[in-house]
Write a protein that holds these residues in place. Structure first.
Motif, mmCIF file in Angstrom:
data_model
loop_
_atom_site.group_PDB
_atom_site.id
_atom_site.type_symbol
_atom_site.label_atom_id
_atom_site.label_comp_id
_atom_site.label_asym_id
_atom_site.label_seq_id
_atom_site.Cartn_x
_atom_site.Cartn_y
_atom_site.Cartn_z
ATOM 1 N N ARG A 1 0.827 -1.213 0.000
ATOM 2 C CA ARG A 1 0.000 0.000 0.000
ATOM 3 C C ARG A 1 0.860 1.261 0.000
ATOM 4 N N ASN A 2 1.969 1.261 0.725
ATOM 5 C CA ASN A 2 2.849 2.439 0.743
ATOM 6 C C ASN A 2 3.449 2.695 -0.632
ATOM 7 N N GLU A 3 3.764 1.628 -1.335
ATOM 8 C CA GLU A 3 4.326 1.757 -2.675
ATOM 9 C C GLU A 3 3.298 2.360 -3.630
ATOM 10 N N VAL A 4 2.038 1.956 -3.476
ATOM 11 C CA VAL A 4 0.966 2.486 -4.317
ATOM 12 C C VAL A 4 0.751 3.965 -4.031
ATOM 13 N N LEU A 5 0.678 4.317 -2.763
ATOM 14 C CA LEU A 5 0.374 5.694 -2.386
ATOM 15 C C LEU A 5 1.522 6.659 -2.671
ATOM 16 N N CYS A 6 2.745 6.169 -2.677
ATOM 17 C CA CYS A 6 3.905 7.037 -2.912
ATOM 18 C C CYS A 6 4.270 7.159 -4.386
ATOM 19 N N ASN A 7 3.657 6.363 -5.227
ATOM 20 C CA ASN A 7 3.988 6.375 -6.645
ATOM 21 C C ASN A 7 2.902 7.126 -7.403
ATOM 22 N N PRO A 8 3.237 8.310 -7.931
ATOM 23 C CA PRO A 8 2.208 9.103 -8.606
ATOM 24 C C PRO A 8 1.624 8.436 -9.851
ATOM 25 N N VAL A 9 2.392 7.586 -10.520
ATOM 26 C CA VAL A 9 1.879 6.907 -11.717
ATOM 27 C C VAL A 9 0.793 5.911 -11.312
ATOM 28 N N VAL A 10 1.025 5.160 -10.240
ATOM 29 C CA VAL A 10 0.028 4.204 -9.769
ATOM 30 C C VAL A 10 -1.195 4.951 -9.247
ATOM 31 N N GLY A 11 -0.955 6.024 -8.497
ATOM 32 C CA GLY A 11 -2.061 6.827 -7.984
ATOM 33 C C GLY A 11 -2.930 7.378 -9.101
ATOM 34 N N THR A 12 -2.298 7.849 -10.144
ATOM 35 C CA THR A 12 -3.039 8.372 -11.298
ATOM 36 C C THR A 12 -3.833 7.266 -11.981
ATOM 37 N N ALA A 13 -3.241 6.078 -12.104
ATOM 38 C CA ALA A 13 -3.948 4.949 -12.715
ATOM 39 C C ALA A 13 -5.163 4.547 -11.883
ATOM 40 N N LEU A 14 -5.025 4.603 -10.553
ATOM 41 C CA LEU A 14 -6.156 4.294 -9.677
ATOM 42 C C LEU A 14 -7.263 5.333 -9.817
ATOM 43 N N ILE A 15 -6.886 6.600 -9.854
ATOM 44 C CA ILE A 15 -7.875 7.669 -10.030
ATOM 45 C C ILE A 15 -8.607 7.494 -11.353
ATOM 46 N N ASP A 16 -7.857 7.175 -12.408
ATOM 47 C CA ASP A 16 -8.441 6.938 -13.726
ATOM 48 C C ASP A 16 -9.428 5.777 -13.674
#
Length: 125
Positions: free
Chosen positions: A99-114
């Motif tokens: 979860r920390n890796e997901v939240l700290c990575n803007p590319v993953v965060g953007t993919a989740l938002i999308d």
């Protein structure tokens, strides 16, 4: 057949970025050894070339072979889930990485938002 995993992965990535998924898959299938970057290049290639079902099939094969998912590969999986409208599958995939890796990575965060936005879950986006 290319025996060096780094060279072969570069070929997979190149063919995928050029839109030739048949050649990318040929190199991938011929590799005696694959790493997470190799799997990620194929999954991302399928997702970016409008083949989300193939991306998900390969992701599920990767899971069956117990290959540990990284945050970069999950971006391709999330992209495929977005194209398929598969919100629950995307959420499940995102939970497979730290979860920390997901939240700290803007590319993953953007993919989740999308994923959330395009699947109609604006409150979660």
């Amino acid at each position: 057949m290319v025996r060096n995993v780094f060279v072969a992965t570069s070929l997979v990535d190149m063919y995928a970025k050029c839109g030739n998924m048949e050649k990318a898959r040929g190199v991938f299938d011929g590799m005696p050894e694959k790493n997470i970057v190799t799997w990620g290049a194929m999954i991302e290639g399928y997702a970016l070339n409008g083949l989300p079902r193939e991306a998900m099939d390969l992701f599920l094969q990767m899971q069956r072979e117990n290959v540990k998912l990284d945050c970069y590969t999950v971006v391709g999986v999330l992209s495929a889930c977005t194209r398929l409208g598969a919100l629950e599958l995307g959420e499940w995939a995102s939970e497979l990485v730290d979860r920390n890796e997901v939240l700290c990575n803007p590319v993953v965060g953007t993919a989740l938002i999308d994923l959330y936005a395009k699947c109609g879950s604006m409150a979660w986006a």
